[in-house]
Write an enzyme that holds these catalytic residues in place. Structure first.
Site, PDB file in Angstrom:
ATOM      1  CG  HIS A 299      -5.149  -3.076  -0.291  1.00 19.35           C
ATOM      2  ND1 HIS A 299      -6.157  -2.138  -0.373  1.00 19.35           N
ATOM      3  CD2 HIS A 299      -4.855  -3.157   1.030  1.00 19.35           C
ATOM      4  CE1 HIS A 299      -6.429  -1.668   0.834  1.00 19.35           C
ATOM      5  NE2 HIS A 299      -5.661  -2.284   1.710  1.00 19.35           N
TER       6      HIS A 299
ATOM      7  CG  ASN B 264      -8.356   1.638   3.510  1.00 15.33           C
ATOM      8  OD1 ASN B 264      -7.756   1.269   2.494  1.00 15.33           O
ATOM      9  ND2 ASN B 264      -8.227   1.038   4.678  1.00 15.33           N
TER      10      ASN B 264
ATOM     11  CG  HIS C 240       6.545   3.043   2.264  1.00 13.52           C
ATOM     12  ND1 HIS C 240       5.865   2.872   3.451  1.00 13.52           N
ATOM     13  CD2 HIS C 240       7.845   2.843   2.551  1.00 13.52           C
ATOM     14  CE1 HIS C 240       6.729   2.587   4.409  1.00 13.52           C
ATOM     15  NE2 HIS C 240       7.930   2.569   3.895  1.00 13.52           N
TER      16      HIS C 240
END
Ligand code: HDE
Length: 729
Positions: free
Chosen positions: A82, A155, A346
């Site tokens: 990413h 995603n 996170h």
């Protein structure tokens, strides 16, 4: 201590006060003067300190050393995955309290606008790679809630390649450029990726998504987002529900054509970044609705798939998606590095009312994100970087470390203490302290995969069967392209074997393009695992999906009711019918579209009624792939010139090939007749039905043309045109 989110005090001169007078002797305020990072005013920023005017530079030049050292370290390591991303600020607003499901305040209080920072990304490419690679897109949302930060690090595809985080480094090594020659950049079309995939049948469902048009979005603003894993929501009473998170784009889910994607990659590798930036700058704020699929704990084993298996969706036919709030992005970052690059997401950042499940992919992620950020952001204090700080105060006994910003006062940095009056105290349940869901665990320690994770094909089939015919064609093309780039024949054959277990028709069509035969079906197993390691050698289960076709999986069924932010090219030249230009332009702008006038050269042109019209782009710098539709106005001289202009004709041929709406005034027909699709033109004037079916509009009544054009552009693309698209462009 209230946290200042952005713009820490600095000595930048505000834009409006820019001073062009560079006279070094001029009186200036301290705020305008250059200093070192220690605040010492710099009197010469052009010359290093030397031993004589032709002498060597001196070590003692602290001003030079500080400037150069800082420069030397300006780059930080890019994200290992990413790396290429773009982000924006915004807010989340809840529609209705979800208190029955969760105690998280941002999901129960409808009066709160929760600030968010959202970063979109590709996965495989480096920081400078193209936006339009065939790839998964990251969709990471940081909610700065009043109870701490909640990160939904998702995603644009609802499943993943692997079932256990243990395999992630292998997957990423396989897809990244090959280690011996560092090629290819930002592409999965190479041997190592397909070698790995063909040996990992659990990736089959994800590969269907990756080879679909979902992997080449028209815009970040037009793609879905998914939390992928099953999470838990916990209410005040401690009752838990399983939940899947979805982001549904208000503008619908749309993609470009693969040929177009490759073209854009060369002509504007920043295409998605630019699109996001420009939409926000223009006030067309991107929006998504937050959706949840909720499964009560007692239904954990109700389905033919395991809720903990990240290679499975919960079909919307089984559990509908409830839309519970809206995300709006309304502010671009001030500084790419400080915000987009330094933001640290996170999966482990959760707030009371939300909890994890035992999905082994999620569990592994809980370790990885902090670990990677420690190096990428230079130590354990990256939570103090403005973009990562929560909006609530932080009180704990963590101290020191690289780049510590906070100046902790007092003698105590331990708990319990009496010297510091016991502060900071642990927050009991009543004070909103986080408590983990008390899931019952009674098990043997094992290194193996659950039997319930052994179906790898039922949902791959479900996905393929749910696609429209054009979408299936695109998947055949994508598999043929990717495997066509694979050099080792055995890998291609092995992949054909996998495809044959999804759909024989798909496998045969790809095999034909590869000049191969589909090998006799062989029940694949996860290869390369020693027989005594767990039970990995067990065969894959033959499970049938209880849903055969899911309409939510096809982009053909997405929202197609708006032309908002769609980019429309007007091809014009001297003598263009300025009445047509103004009328259609007004109608399109009124609907929120973006119009650009493109002429053979920049500057201005004079319309047939002598209006001076500014040109936005020349045919040299513009390309059809940057637009959703094209319009050619009349005006004898403009039409005559464009009909002879090879760039204008190429523009139209390409727009036709990529299935876009094309419109023209009836007297602009000679331009369309000079194209390769001249034989496919409708006889003017077009009817409303034909216009919406075929996306080709020729009319001289601007009112009718406008209505037909808007209706056609809102349909996005005319994929049915493709079988006949054998139009060179
Ligand atoms: Fe990530 N992932 N990931 N991932 N991921 C990272 O964290 C990882 C996975 C996702 O815009 C890294 O700070 C493991 C699934 C996004 O900054 C790293 C596994 C999903 C982003 C990492 C996964 C994601 C990352 C790299 C398998 C969708 C970009 C840099 C267990 C649900 C966030 C970083 C941003 C980034 C690890 C799988 C989404 C290395 C080990 C599944 C959107 O920590």
């Amino acid at each position: 201590m209230p946290v200042k989110k952005n713009k820490p005090a600095n000595n930048e001169v505000p834009e409006s006060k820019k001073d062009a007078d560079l006279n070094p002797e001029k009186e200036r305020s301290d705020a305008q003067l250059m200093t070192t990072n220690q605040g010492v005013k710099v009197n010469d920023d052009q010359n290093s300190l030397k031993s004589g005017d032709r002498g060597s530079t001196l070590m003692e030049d602290f001003i030079f050393r500080e400037k150069m050292t800082h420069f030397d370290h300006e780059r930080i390591p890019e994200r290992v995955v990413h790396a290429r991303g773009s982000a924006a600020h915004g807010y989340f607003k809840l529609y209705e309290s979800q208190a029955a499901l969760t105690k998280a305040k941002f999901l129960t209080d409808t009066s709160v606008e929760t600030p968010v920072f959202v970063r979109f990304s590709t996965v495989a490419g480096s920081r400078g790679s193209t936006d339009l690679a065939r790839d998964v897109r990251g969709f990471a949302v940081k909610f700065y809630t009043d109870e701490g930060n909640f990160d939904l690090v998702g995603n644009n595809m609802p499943v993943f390649f692997i079932q256990d985080a243990m395999k992630f480094p292998d997957l990423v090594h396989a897809v990244k450029p090959e280690p011996h020659h560092e090629m290819p950049q930002a592409a999965s079309a190479h041997d190592t990726f397909w070698d790995f995939i063909s040996l990992m049948p659990e990736s089959t469902h994800m590969i269907m998504w990756l080879m679909s048009d979902r992997a080449i979005p028209r815009s970040y603003r037009m793609m879905e987002g998914f939390g992928v894993h099953t999470f838990r929501l916990i209410n005040e009473e401690g009752v838990a529900h399983f939940v899947k998170f979805h982001w549904k784009p208000v503008l619908g889910v749309h993609s470009v054509a693969w040929d177009e994607a490759q073209n854009i990659s060369g002509k504007d590798p920043d295409y998605h970044r630019r699109d996001l930036w420009e939409a926000i700058e223009s006030g067309a704020y991107p929006e998504w609705e937050l959706g949840i699929q909720v499964v009560p704990e007692e239904d954990e084993h109700k389905y033919e798939f395991d809720l903990l298996d990240p290679t499975k969706i919960i079909p919307e036919e089984l559990v509908p998606v409830q839309r519970i709030g809206k995300l709006t992005l309304n502010r671009n970052p001030d500084n790419f590095f400080a915000e987009t690059e330094q933001v640290a997401f996170h999966v482990g950042n959760i707030v009371p009312g939300i909890d994890f499940t035992n999905d082994p992919l999620m569990q592994g992620r809980l370790f990885s994100y902090t670990d990677t950020q420690l190096i990428r952001l230079g130590g354990p204090n990256f939570h103090e970087i403005p973009i990562n700080r929560p909006v609530v105060p932080i009180h704990n006994n963590q101290r020191d470390g690289h780049m510590r910003q906070q100046i902790n006062v007092g003698r105590t940095s331990y708990n319990p203490n009496s010297i510091g009056s016991g502060c900071p105290f642990q927050a009991g349940k009543m004070q909103g302290g986080f408590t983990s869901y008390a899931e019952r665990i009674d098990a043997h320690k094992i290194r193996a995969r659950s039997q319930s994770f052994r179906d790898h094909f039922s949902q791959a089939k479900l996905f393929y069967n749910s696609q429209s015919d054009p979408e299936k064609d695109h998947m055949v093309d994508a598999f043929s392209f990717e495997l066509g780039k694979v050099e080792i024949k055995e890998i291609r054959e092995r992949m054909l074997g996998i495809l044959s277990l999804v759909d024989m028709g798909l496998a045969n069509r790809v095999a034909r393009n590869l000049g191969l035969h589909v090998p006799a079906p062989e029940r694949p197993i996860n290869k390369g695992v020693p027989a005594d390691a767990g039970d990995e050698q067990e065969p894959i289960l033959d499970v049938k999906s209880s849903v055969e076709v899911s309409s939510a999986l096809s982009m053909a069924n997405t929202v197609k009711n708006s032309i908002k932010t769609r980019k429309i090219a007007f091809l014009v030249d001297e003598g263009v019918n300025d009445d047509s230009v103004v009328l259609l332009q007004d109608a399109l702008l009124d609907q929120g579209a973006v119009v650009e006038l493109i002429a053979p050269r920049l500057g201005t042109i004079t319309g047939k009624n002598n209006t001076i019209i500014p040109v936005n782009k020349s045919l040299l710098t513009a390309a059809s792939v940057f637009y959703d539709a094209v319009y050619v106005p009349g005006g004898a001289s403009s039409v005559g010139s464009l009909a002879k202009d090879h760039q204008a004709i190429h523009f139209l041929n390409e727009a036709f090939k990529h299935c876009k709406t094309i419109a023209a005034d009836t007297d602009a027909l000679p331009v369309l007749e000079a194209t390769n699709f001249a034989k496919k033109l409708p006889v003017p004037p077009t009817t409303d039905i034909k216009a919406v079916e075929e996306g080709l509009i020729i009319h001289n009544d601007m009112g009718v043309l406008g209505i037909q054009f808007i209706a056609a552009v809102s349909k996005h693309r005319f994929w049915d045109r493709e079988p006949e698209r054998r139009v060179p462009a």
